[in-house]
Scaffold this active site. Structure first.
Site, PDB file in Angstrom:
ATOM      1  N   ALA A  19       0.835  -1.207   0.000  1.00  0.00           N
ATOM      2  CA  ALA A  19       0.000   0.000   0.000  1.00  0.00           C
ATOM      3  C   ALA A  19       0.868   1.254   0.000  1.00  0.00           C
ATOM      4  O   ALA A  19       1.812   1.374   0.790  1.00  0.00           O
ATOM      5  CB  ALA A  19      -0.920  -0.013   1.219  1.00  0.00           C
ATOM      6  N   GLN A  71      -5.039  -6.763  -6.282  1.00  0.00           N
ATOM      7  CA  GLN A  71      -5.474  -7.297  -4.987  1.00  0.00           C
ATOM      8  C   GLN A  71      -6.696  -6.543  -4.465  1.00  0.00           C
ATOM      9  O   GLN A  71      -6.696  -5.315  -4.440  1.00  0.00           O
ATOM     10  CB  GLN A  71      -4.361  -7.212  -3.957  1.00  0.00           C
ATOM     11  CG  GLN A  71      -4.729  -8.002  -2.702  1.00  0.00           C
ATOM     12  CD  GLN A  71      -3.787  -7.787  -1.542  1.00  0.00           C
ATOM     13  OE1 GLN A  71      -3.661  -6.685  -1.032  1.00  0.00           O
ATOM     14  NE2 GLN A  71      -3.131  -8.851  -1.113  1.00  0.00           N
ATOM     15  N   CYS A 101      -4.053  -8.390   5.831  1.00  0.00           N
ATOM     16  CA  CYS A 101      -3.797  -7.029   6.312  1.00  0.00           C
ATOM     17  C   CYS A 101      -4.225  -6.877   7.777  1.00  0.00           C
ATOM     18  O   CYS A 101      -5.375  -7.135   8.123  1.00  0.00           O
ATOM     19  CB  CYS A 101      -4.539  -6.009   5.452  1.00  0.00           C
ATOM     20  SG  CYS A 101      -4.268  -4.326   6.028  1.00  0.00           S
ATOM     21  N   LYS A 140      -4.017 -14.302  -0.461  1.00  0.00           N
ATOM     22  CA  LYS A 140      -2.807 -14.055   0.335  1.00  0.00           C
ATOM     23  C   LYS A 140      -3.179 -14.099   1.815  1.00  0.00           C
ATOM     24  O   LYS A 140      -3.996 -13.305   2.282  1.00  0.00           O
ATOM     25  CB  LYS A 140      -2.210 -12.690  -0.034  1.00  0.00           C
ATOM     26  CG  LYS A 140      -0.910 -12.348   0.682  1.00  0.00           C
ATOM     27  CD  LYS A 140      -0.190 -11.211  -0.034  1.00  0.00           C
ATOM     28  CE  LYS A 140       1.077 -10.766   0.650  1.00  0.00           C
ATOM     29  NZ  LYS A 140       0.837  -9.802   1.723  1.00  0.00           N
ATOM     30  N   ASN A 201       6.358 -15.861   1.257  1.00  0.00           N
ATOM     31  CA  ASN A 201       6.594 -14.437   1.514  1.00  0.00           C
ATOM     32  C   ASN A 201       6.986 -14.201   2.975  1.00  0.00           C
ATOM     33  O   ASN A 201       6.428 -14.823   3.873  1.00  0.00           O
ATOM     34  CB  ASN A 201       5.314 -13.649   1.165  1.00  0.00           C
ATOM     35  CG  ASN A 201       5.357 -12.205   1.623  1.00  0.00           C
ATOM     36  OD1 ASN A 201       4.510 -11.765   2.400  1.00  0.00           O
ATOM     37  ND2 ASN A 201       6.324 -11.451   1.156  1.00  0.00           N
ATOM     38  N   GLY A 202       7.948 -13.304   3.142  1.00  0.00           N
ATOM     39  CA  GLY A 202       8.368 -12.902   4.482  1.00  0.00           C
ATOM     40  C   GLY A 202       9.859 -12.964   4.655  1.00  0.00           C
ATOM     41  O   GLY A 202      10.448 -14.046   4.560  1.00  0.00           O
TER      42      GLY A 202
HETATM   43  C1  LIG Z   1       4.117  -0.473   3.697  1.00  0.00           C
HETATM   44  C2  LIG Z   1       3.496  -1.824   3.496  1.00  0.00           C
HETATM   45  C3  LIG Z   1       2.322  -1.922   2.788  1.00  0.00           C
HETATM   46  C4  LIG Z   1       1.716  -3.176   2.589  1.00  0.00           C
HETATM   47  N1  LIG Z   1       0.582  -3.265   1.855  1.00  0.00           N
HETATM   48  C5  LIG Z   1       0.023  -4.489   1.625  1.00  0.00           C
HETATM   49  C6  LIG Z   1      -1.128  -4.629   0.812  1.00  0.00           C
HETATM   50  O1  LIG Z   1      -1.672  -3.652   0.266  1.00  0.00           O
HETATM   51  N2  LIG Z   1      -1.618  -5.889   0.629  1.00  0.00           N
HETATM   52  C7  LIG Z   1      -1.038  -7.007   1.194  1.00  0.00           C
HETATM   53  O2  LIG Z   1      -1.502  -8.115   1.003  1.00  0.00           O
HETATM   54  N3  LIG Z   1       0.058  -6.886   1.946  1.00  0.00           N
HETATM   55  C8  LIG Z   1       0.602  -5.677   2.165  1.00  0.00           C
HETATM   56  N4  LIG Z   1       1.749  -5.589   2.883  1.00  0.00           N
HETATM   57  C9  LIG Z   1       2.430  -6.825   3.308  1.00  0.00           C
HETATM   58  C10 LIG Z   1       3.458  -7.263   2.261  1.00  0.00           C
HETATM   59  O3  LIG Z   1       2.816  -7.565   1.034  1.00  0.00           O
HETATM   60  C11 LIG Z   1       4.235  -8.506   2.733  1.00  0.00           C
HETATM   61  O4  LIG Z   1       3.335  -9.553   2.929  1.00  0.00           O
HETATM   62  C12 LIG Z   1       4.983  -8.247   4.038  1.00  0.00           C
HETATM   63  O5  LIG Z   1       5.645  -7.004   4.024  1.00  0.00           O
HETATM   64  C13 LIG Z   1       5.982  -9.379   4.320  1.00  0.00           C
HETATM   65  O6  LIG Z   1       6.940  -9.468   3.317  1.00  0.00           O
HETATM   66  P1  LIG Z   1       8.430  -8.840   3.511  1.00  0.00           P
HETATM   67  O7  LIG Z   1       9.000  -9.434   4.778  1.00  0.00           O
HETATM   68  O8  LIG Z   1       9.155  -9.243   2.260  1.00  0.00           O
HETATM   69  O9  LIG Z   1       8.253  -7.359   3.646  1.00  0.00           O
HETATM   70  C14 LIG Z   1       2.333  -4.339   3.117  1.00  0.00           C
HETATM   71  C15 LIG Z   1       3.519  -4.230   3.827  1.00  0.00           C
HETATM   72  C16 LIG Z   1       4.102  -2.994   4.025  1.00  0.00           C
HETATM   73  C17 LIG Z   1       5.404  -2.923   4.784  1.00  0.00           C
END
Ligand SMILES: Cc1cc2nc3c(=O)[nH]c(=O)nc-3n(C[C@H](O)[C@H](O)[C@H](O)COP(=O)(O)O)c2cc1C
Length: 326
Positions: A19, A71, A101, A140, A201-202
């Protein structure tokens, strides 16, 4: 569908829905560096149905922005189905349903991660969305609502039974938010239990993390979120690592500066100067994080009001950095 995920999964990593970040300019940048599939940020199903102008901005795309997942989030199966139809009519390649979320406003409305507590509603949402569109549907999820109620495998089975084409597992519980470690064993457990493709993911912060996640969990593809902030080059590194090449992906100083300028220009074109200015400050801070002596510049950039001022300071900072490396 299988082909989209499979082909994309073999060729690189996916850009997570983010987001305020994974807009068209950032998706194009990530793709130019090897990202093989990208998602819009989460889009409100209610907003789509009410035809809120801002909601439709999130669907802006172009020919180079492919394959693209849109999404959506919401709590009502029929509204989600209608939103999915609207999104599919915009020509995206797949629809992803947000069940991860943890933001208060979203969960208060019964959407996002709180769905992890309501398997019956999950089934009705996935079923309704699947019936509504012909394009692939992915979901997701998180590991669970809390660390005491991890239920990713149970939810994933329901999602699969309702016809979803693939599932993404963010291996944190909702109560973890974005802190603590992602437990990749949860991804491995889901992969073991399912026939459909699983996207892990993560905590992919370095290219080698992607390889490790694929090896440790047997997932079909990996998705990068925060590891790409100010670092779209991570996709280049992951492509190199997956291709068995030497991993050498970080840019030279001048390339980094050029990227920041290019990204800024694209955002101005996409959002208009005022909004781009407001949104881009965080990008500049990410792009300069960890660089030598960035402390003073980053502090200043955080305070300066006008974007021209920040860009001038940015040039000056890079000029000094270049001098230091001579
Ligand atoms: C600033 C921000 C915005 C995010 N927006 C969304 C979103 O719109 N939809 C979603 O499913 N996950 C959202 N996430 C989660 C990420 O898609 C992801 O699942 C999460 O950051 C874990 O992955 P990472 O460890 O690679 O960051 C957001 C995460 C962050 C940090």
């Amino acid at each position: 569908m299988m082909d989209i995920i499979k082909t994309a999964g073999h060729n690189g990593a996916f850009l997570a829905p983010l987001a305020g970040i994974s807009d068209l300019p950032f998706r194009l940048i990530a793709r130019s560096l090897g990202c093989s599939l990208a998602y819009t940020e989460m889009i409100s199903a209610n907003g789509l149905i009410r035809k809120t102008a801002k909601t439709y901005e999130y669907l802006k795309t172009c020919a180079d922005d492919r394959p693209l997942g849109a999404q959506i989030f919401g709590a009502d199966p029929e509204i989600m189905a209608e939103a999915a139809r609207i999104v599919a009519d915009h020509g995206v390649d797949l629809i992803d349903i947000n069940m991860g979320c943890p933001v208060r406003k979203v969960i208060k409305a019964g959407a996002g991660a709180i769905l992890m507590k309501d398997p019956d509603r999950i089934a009705r949402i996935v079923d309704a969305v699947k019936r509504a569109v012909k394009i692939p549907v992915t979901v997701k999820i998180r590991s669970g609502w809390t660390r005491g109620s991890i239920n990713a495998v149970e939810i994933a089975r329901i999602v699969e039974d309702c016809g979803a084409d693939a599932i993404t597992v963010h291996a944190r519980t909702a109560d973890q938010g974005y802190s603590g470690h992602a437990d990749w064993r949860i991804i491995a457990g889901v992969k073991k239990a399912l026939k459909i493709q699983v996207i892990g993911n993560g905590d992919i912060r370095q290219p080698q993390d992607a390889v490790r996640m694929l090896q440790e969990t047997s997932c079909d593809a990996v998705m990068v979120g925060r590891g790409s902030l100010g670092n779209p080059w991570i996709f280049k590194g992951i492509s190199q690592a997956l291709g068995g090449q030497t991993v050498n992906y970080l840019p030279e100083l001048n390339q980094r500066l050029k990227m920041i300028e290019n990204h800024w220009k694209m955002e101005v074109e996409f959002l208009g100067g005022k909004l781009a200015g407001k949104n881009f400050r965080k990008q500049i801070l990410w792009y300069t994080k960890g660089l030598d002596n960035s402390h003073r510049f980053r502090e200043l950039a955080g305070k300066l009001k006008d974007e021209d001022g920040i860009l001038n300071e940015l040039h000056e900072y890079f000029r000094l950095l270049n001098e230091d490396t001579k």
